[in-house]
Design an enzyme around this catalytic site. Structure first.
Site, PDB file in Angstrom:
ATOM      1  N   GLY A 252       0.864  -1.195   0.000  1.00 43.97           N
ATOM      2  CA  GLY A 252       0.000   0.000   0.000  1.00 43.97           C
ATOM      3  C   GLY A 252       0.888   1.228   0.000  1.00 43.97           C
ATOM      4  O   GLY A 252       1.660   1.425   0.932  1.00 43.97           O
TER       5      GLY A 252
ATOM      6  N   GLU B   8     -29.730  10.349   2.566  1.00 37.84           N
ATOM      7  CA  GLU B   8     -28.963   9.915   3.743  1.00 37.84           C
ATOM      8  C   GLU B   8     -29.861   9.050   4.632  1.00 37.84           C
ATOM      9  O   GLU B   8     -30.994   9.427   4.934  1.00 37.84           O
ATOM     10  CB  GLU B   8     -28.454  11.153   4.500  1.00 37.84           C
ATOM     11  CG  GLU B   8     -27.979  10.910   5.911  1.00 37.84           C
ATOM     12  CD  GLU B   8     -26.802   9.940   6.022  1.00 37.84           C
ATOM     13  OE1 GLU B   8     -25.789  10.143   5.345  1.00 37.84           O
ATOM     14  OE2 GLU B   8     -26.933   8.953   6.796  1.00 37.84           O
TER      15      GLU B   8
ATOM     16  N   THR C 177       0.628  -6.248  14.487  1.00 40.04           N
ATOM     17  CA  THR C 177      -0.535  -7.140  14.393  1.00 40.04           C
ATOM     18  C   THR C 177      -0.317  -8.353  15.305  1.00 40.04           C
ATOM     19  O   THR C 177       0.652  -8.391  16.072  1.00 40.04           O
ATOM     20  CB  THR C 177      -0.704  -7.652  12.947  1.00 40.04           C
ATOM     21  OG1 THR C 177       0.428  -8.474  12.650  1.00 40.04           O
ATOM     22  CG2 THR C 177      -0.790  -6.503  11.944  1.00 40.04           C
TER      23      THR C 177
ATOM     24  N   CYS D 133      -7.354  13.184  -0.501  1.00 42.71           N
ATOM     25  CA  CYS D 133      -8.204  14.250   0.057  1.00 42.71           C
ATOM     26  C   CYS D 133      -8.450  15.365  -0.959  1.00 42.71           C
ATOM     27  O   CYS D 133      -9.400  16.137  -0.817  1.00 42.71           O
ATOM     28  CB  CYS D 133      -7.565  14.822   1.316  1.00 42.71           C
ATOM     29  SG  CYS D 133      -7.107  13.533   2.487  1.00 42.71           S
TER      30      CYS D 133
HETATM   31  C1  LIG Z   1     -12.224  11.454  -1.720  1.00 41.89           C
HETATM   32  C2  LIG Z   1     -11.551  11.369  -0.394  1.00 41.89           C
HETATM   33  C3  LIG Z   1     -11.381  12.511   0.358  1.00 41.89           C
HETATM   34  C4  LIG Z   1     -10.779  12.427   1.611  1.00 41.89           C
HETATM   35  N1  LIG Z   1     -10.624  13.573   2.323  1.00 41.89           N
HETATM   36  C5  LIG Z   1     -10.027  13.516   3.531  1.00 41.89           C
HETATM   37  C6  LIG Z   1      -9.792  14.688   4.277  1.00 41.89           C
HETATM   38  O1  LIG Z   1     -10.110  15.795   3.830  1.00 41.89           O
HETATM   39  N2  LIG Z   1      -9.239  14.560   5.498  1.00 41.89           N
HETATM   40  C7  LIG Z   1      -8.857  13.347   6.012  1.00 41.89           C
HETATM   41  O2  LIG Z   1      -8.337  13.290   7.130  1.00 41.89           O
HETATM   42  N3  LIG Z   1      -9.041  12.210   5.306  1.00 41.89           N
HETATM   43  C8  LIG Z   1      -9.618  12.272   4.086  1.00 41.89           C
HETATM   44  N4  LIG Z   1      -9.780  11.126   3.365  1.00 41.89           N
HETATM   45  C9  LIG Z   1      -9.374   9.842   3.963  1.00 41.89           C
HETATM   46  C10 LIG Z   1      -7.889   9.585   3.739  1.00 41.89           C
HETATM   47  O3  LIG Z   1      -7.581   9.764   2.410  1.00 41.89           O
HETATM   48  C11 LIG Z   1      -7.589   8.160   4.182  1.00 41.89           C
HETATM   49  O4  LIG Z   1      -7.912   8.039   5.538  1.00 41.89           O
HETATM   50  C12 LIG Z   1      -6.112   7.821   3.995  1.00 41.89           C
HETATM   51  O5  LIG Z   1      -5.745   7.936   2.665  1.00 41.89           O
HETATM   52  C13 LIG Z   1      -5.870   6.388   4.471  1.00 41.89           C
HETATM   53  O6  LIG Z   1      -4.554   6.032   4.210  1.00 41.89           O
HETATM   54  P1  LIG Z   1      -4.151   4.521   3.985  1.00 41.89           P
HETATM   55  O7  LIG Z   1      -2.689   4.520   3.704  1.00 41.89           O
HETATM   56  O8  LIG Z   1      -4.658   3.689   5.080  1.00 41.89           O
HETATM   57  O9  LIG Z   1      -4.956   4.078   2.706  1.00 41.89           O
HETATM   58  P2  LIG Z   1      -4.897   4.647   1.224  1.00 41.89           P
HETATM   59  O10 LIG Z   1      -4.414   6.039   1.215  1.00 41.89           O
HETATM   60  O11 LIG Z   1      -6.200   4.357   0.604  1.00 41.89           O
HETATM   61  O12 LIG Z   1      -3.792   3.736   0.533  1.00 41.89           O
HETATM   62  C14 LIG Z   1      -3.944   2.360   0.446  1.00 41.89           C
HETATM   63  C15 LIG Z   1      -3.295   1.890  -0.835  1.00 41.89           C
HETATM   64  O13 LIG Z   1      -3.043   0.512  -0.730  1.00 41.89           O
HETATM   65  C16 LIG Z   1      -3.192  -0.081  -2.003  1.00 41.89           C
HETATM   66  N5  LIG Z   1      -3.406  -1.514  -1.833  1.00 41.89           N
HETATM   67  C17 LIG Z   1      -4.448  -2.126  -1.227  1.00 41.89           C
HETATM   68  N6  LIG Z   1      -4.290  -3.468  -1.234  1.00 41.89           N
HETATM   69  C18 LIG Z   1      -3.112  -3.705  -1.867  1.00 41.89           C
HETATM   70  C19 LIG Z   1      -2.412  -4.899  -2.195  1.00 41.89           C
HETATM   71  N7  LIG Z   1      -2.878  -6.095  -1.887  1.00 41.89           N
HETATM   72  N8  LIG Z   1      -1.236  -4.776  -2.849  1.00 41.89           N
HETATM   73  C20 LIG Z   1      -0.746  -3.563  -3.185  1.00 41.89           C
HETATM   74  N9  LIG Z   1      -1.368  -2.405  -2.901  1.00 41.89           N
HETATM   75  C21 LIG Z   1      -2.535  -2.484  -2.246  1.00 41.89           C
HETATM   76  C22 LIG Z   1      -4.404   0.633  -2.565  1.00 41.89           C
HETATM   77  O14 LIG Z   1      -4.396   0.553  -3.981  1.00 41.89           O
HETATM   78  C23 LIG Z   1      -4.199   2.060  -2.056  1.00 41.89           C
HETATM   79  O15 LIG Z   1      -3.591   2.883  -3.012  1.00 41.89           O
HETATM   80  C24 LIG Z   1     -10.361  11.181   2.105  1.00 41.89           C
HETATM   81  C25 LIG Z   1     -10.511  10.023   1.343  1.00 41.89           C
HETATM   82  C26 LIG Z   1     -11.093  10.117   0.107  1.00 41.89           C
HETATM   83  C27 LIG Z   1     -11.259   8.878  -0.722  1.00 41.89           C
END
Ligand SMILES: Cc1cc2nc3c(=O)[nH]c(=O)nc-3n(C[C@H](O)[C@H](O)[C@H](O)COP(=O)(O)OP(=O)(O)OC[C@H]3O[C@@H](n4cnc5c(N)ncnc54)[C@H](O)[C@@H]3O)c2cc1C
Length: 564
Positions: A19, A192, A286, A54
């Site tokens: 990820g 909603e 984990t 975001c």
């Molecule tokens: C439209 C939108 C607006 C947002 N706005 C805000 C905001 O204003 N403020 C805020 O605090 N949060 C916001 N968020 C939430 C925030 O973006 C997420 O909480 C944050 O990105 C989570 O980070 P993460 O690394 O857990 O997951 P992500 O950023 O989603 O990254 C996970 C990545 O892992 C990859 N992945 C998954 N499984 C695999 C695998 N098996 N092998 C390889 N790669 C894999 C996925 O393709 C993805 O790119 C928003 C989210 C969205 C979608």
């Protein structure tokens, strides 16, 4: 001396990260800053790493006009600046825990290979919920999670010459999409399921949002859910709801939440928690000692209640990535838990919150985990009234009646909203009390705030209540009290609308008319926002009346009227 983790034990570690966005990319970069000798490989199944999820709604709305601006860091930058091997379009398929290996599919070449790890970090994020409703896969129905999603929505808007959209779900992404679809001249309806928008707020704090959206021509349909999608003969979408409503739209945005992406972890037999996220400890490890997990995929402790929770926000994901890197490198970092501090903007209105809501406390109480709390409502200006342009902020502060500890706050307004919530968020994190808010020394000049900042005022009202100087009452108490309700506003304010059972004695006449009031019956005072009625309650109590001030006055009544 601080623990600098310098330890040959961690040198040369092989760290694999699955990820490559918020949590994964932060973890990779931090791991490199902590060790020049570690080997770090990051796998991302999508085409992009380290992009700004975001920012996606604002890319749809053409506020961000260039797609490249959404890319925070490229694989080349990771390689050249950090010596990190970043592999986009590489999907991690399985974890072989016994051998400390993962299996990966290179999506460009369709080949599979295995990689060994000393430490594995799972940062796979979450997936948008797409309920299996009839017609869910029809063209024109989108979720928003990735750059390709946002590009597809933009293209569809142009291709379908979209005029009408339905947004399913009124949380953050739903509201942000309202604003950005309106920028395209699209008329928007929101459906909603809850009885209010923004589930991170309590009902009465969401009411100003409902009014604001209505004033901007957005139709909001609460307490309803989509049951079916169909395509009309003209190619438009027809959206049917459980209550029997029908909507037609050119575009549907599904924004009904996300589900932690746990398939890799689950298949590998890692512990999954009761909230559906990967279970981790304070160091984000984990149930396997060689595997860490961060971001939207995990469940962590709520900082205020101690309950397990899943909070998909960018701030926690980034910090967790950093902490996991530290933990892998033997540093003594711990994650404190989440308090769901968040902010959202919609058509000039800012909505922010931190800590617990009253809803959560009521739910916990019903489950036998009672936390004794009190709440205050206030409507201060975002800066002094004499400086032009002051805008009111609706605020709700929730605190413990045992020790005054701040438990949560919500604020809605046009200016200065998030600044107040950020201060209170820090107070919560430092386990501060309302007495600390009362004493907080905050910035002040006329165009920025007030000598008594809204945060101070919230603390003062709460402290007055806890010290017994000005006990508070709440509108919901009127359902089962025979107390006298005293409106202390001017006669013209009273005549323009008052609570049925209220009598009117304006505050400026109160001292000369106290003889009209009963000394053996409780008196609940109210005014417009709770300030004049506070003066009244204090004066009455000093004259031996049993008076309490109804917090937030008529403003709060109007916001919760639908519940009364
Ligand atoms: C439209 C939108 C607006 C947002 N706005 C805000 C905001 O204003 N403020 C805020 O605090 N949060 C916001 N968020 C939430 C925030 O973006 C997420 O909480 C944050 O990105 C989570 O980070 P993460 O690394 O857990 O997951 P992500 O950023 O989603 O990254 C996970 C990545 O892992 C990859 N992945 C998954 N499984 C695999 C695998 N098996 N092998 C390889 N790669 C894999 C996925 O393709 C993805 O790119 C928003 C989210 C969205 C979608």
């Amino acid at each position: 001396m601080m623990d600098n983790g310098k330890n040959s034990r961690v040198d040369g570690l092989r760290i694999l990260i699955v990820g490559g966005v918020a949590g994964g990319a932060s973890c990779a970069a931090r791991a490199r800053r902590l060790s020049e000798k570690a080997e770090i490989v990051l796998f991302e199944r999508g085409n992009y790493v380290s992009f700004a999820n975001c920012g996606l709604p604002y890319y749809v709305g053409d506020i961000i006009t260039e797609e490249e601006k959404l890319i925070v860091a490229t694989p080349e930058l990771f390689r050249d600046r950090f010596n990190i091997d970043v592999r986009p379009l590489n999907n991690a398929l399985a974890i072989y825990r016994k051998n400390q290996e993962i299996e990966v599919e290179n999506l460009k070449t369709c080949t599979k290979y295995r990689e060994k790890y000393d430490a594995l970090v799972l940062a796979p994020g979450a997936e948008p919920i797409r309920p299996p409703l009839p017609g869910i896969d029809l063209p024109g129905i989108y979720s928003l999670r990735t750059i390709p999603d946002s590009r597809a929505i933009k293209n569809w808007i142009v291709q379908s010459k979209a005029k009408k959209a339905v947004i399913v779900g009124g949380g953050f992404i739903g509201l942000e999409m309202v604003e950005n679809l309106v920028k395209h001249g699209i008329s928007v309806a929101i459906i909603e399921m809850q009885n209010h928008l923004m589930p991170v707020l309590d009902f009465e704090m969401a009411t100003p949002i409902h009014k604001h959206l209505a004033a901007h021509g957005i139709s909001v349909h609460l307490g309803d859910a989509v049951s079916e999608f169909e395509q009309n003969n003209n190619g438009n979408l027809r959206i049917k709801t459980r209550s029997g409503k029908n909507f037609s739209a050119d575009l549907v945005i599904l924004a009904i939440g996300v589900r932690p992406e746990i398939s890799l972890a689950k298949n590998a037999g890692l512990e999954i928690g009761t909230r559906g996220g990967i279970r981790v400890d304070e160091r984000l490890r984990t149930s396997d000692e060689h595997i860490w997990a961060v971001g939207d995929a995990i469940e962590v402790r709520d900082y205020v209640t101690g309950e397990w929770t899943v909070i998909p926000l960018a701030g926690p994901a980034n910090r967790q990535g950093r902490i996991a890197a530290g933990a892998i490198m033997g540093r003594d970092f711990k994650f404190r838990g989440v308090q769901a501090t968040s902010v959202c903007g919609v058509l000039g209105m800012t909505v922010a919150s931190t800590g617990v809501t009253e809803n959560v406390l009521l739910r916990l109480g019903k489950a036998g985990r009672n936390i004794a709390y009190e709440k205050v409502y206030l409507y201060p200006g975002h800066h002094v009234g004499y400086y032009p342009g002051a805008k009111s902020i609706a605020m709700k502060l929730i605190f413990s009646t045992e020790d005054g500890r701040v438990l949560g706050a919500q604020a809605v307004g046009q200016e200065g909203v998030e600044k107040r919530i950020d201060v209170i968020s820090m107070a919560i994190q430092k386990k501060a009390t309302v007495f600390d808010l009362e004493e907080a020394e905050l910035c002040y000049a006329p165009q920025f705030g007030a000598a008594k900042d809204p945060v101070n005022i919230a603390g003062m009202i709460a402290s007055n209540a806890l010290r017994g100087d000005s006990p508070l009452a709440h509108w919901e108490e009127l359902r089962d009290t025979d107390a006298l309700v005293l409106d202390v506003r001017t006669p013209s304010e009273y005549n323009s609308g008052h609570i049925d059972r209220a009598i009117n004695i304006p505050i400026n006449e109160l001292r000369s008319r106290m003889n009209e009031l009963p000394s053996d019956r409780e008196i609940l005072t109210y005014c417009s926002v709770g300030q004049r009625s506070y003066y009244a309650a204090r004066a009455l109590r000093e004259n031996n009346f049993k008076a309490r001030n109804i917090s937030g006055g008529i403003h709060t009544y109007e916001n919760m009227e639908a519940l009364m």
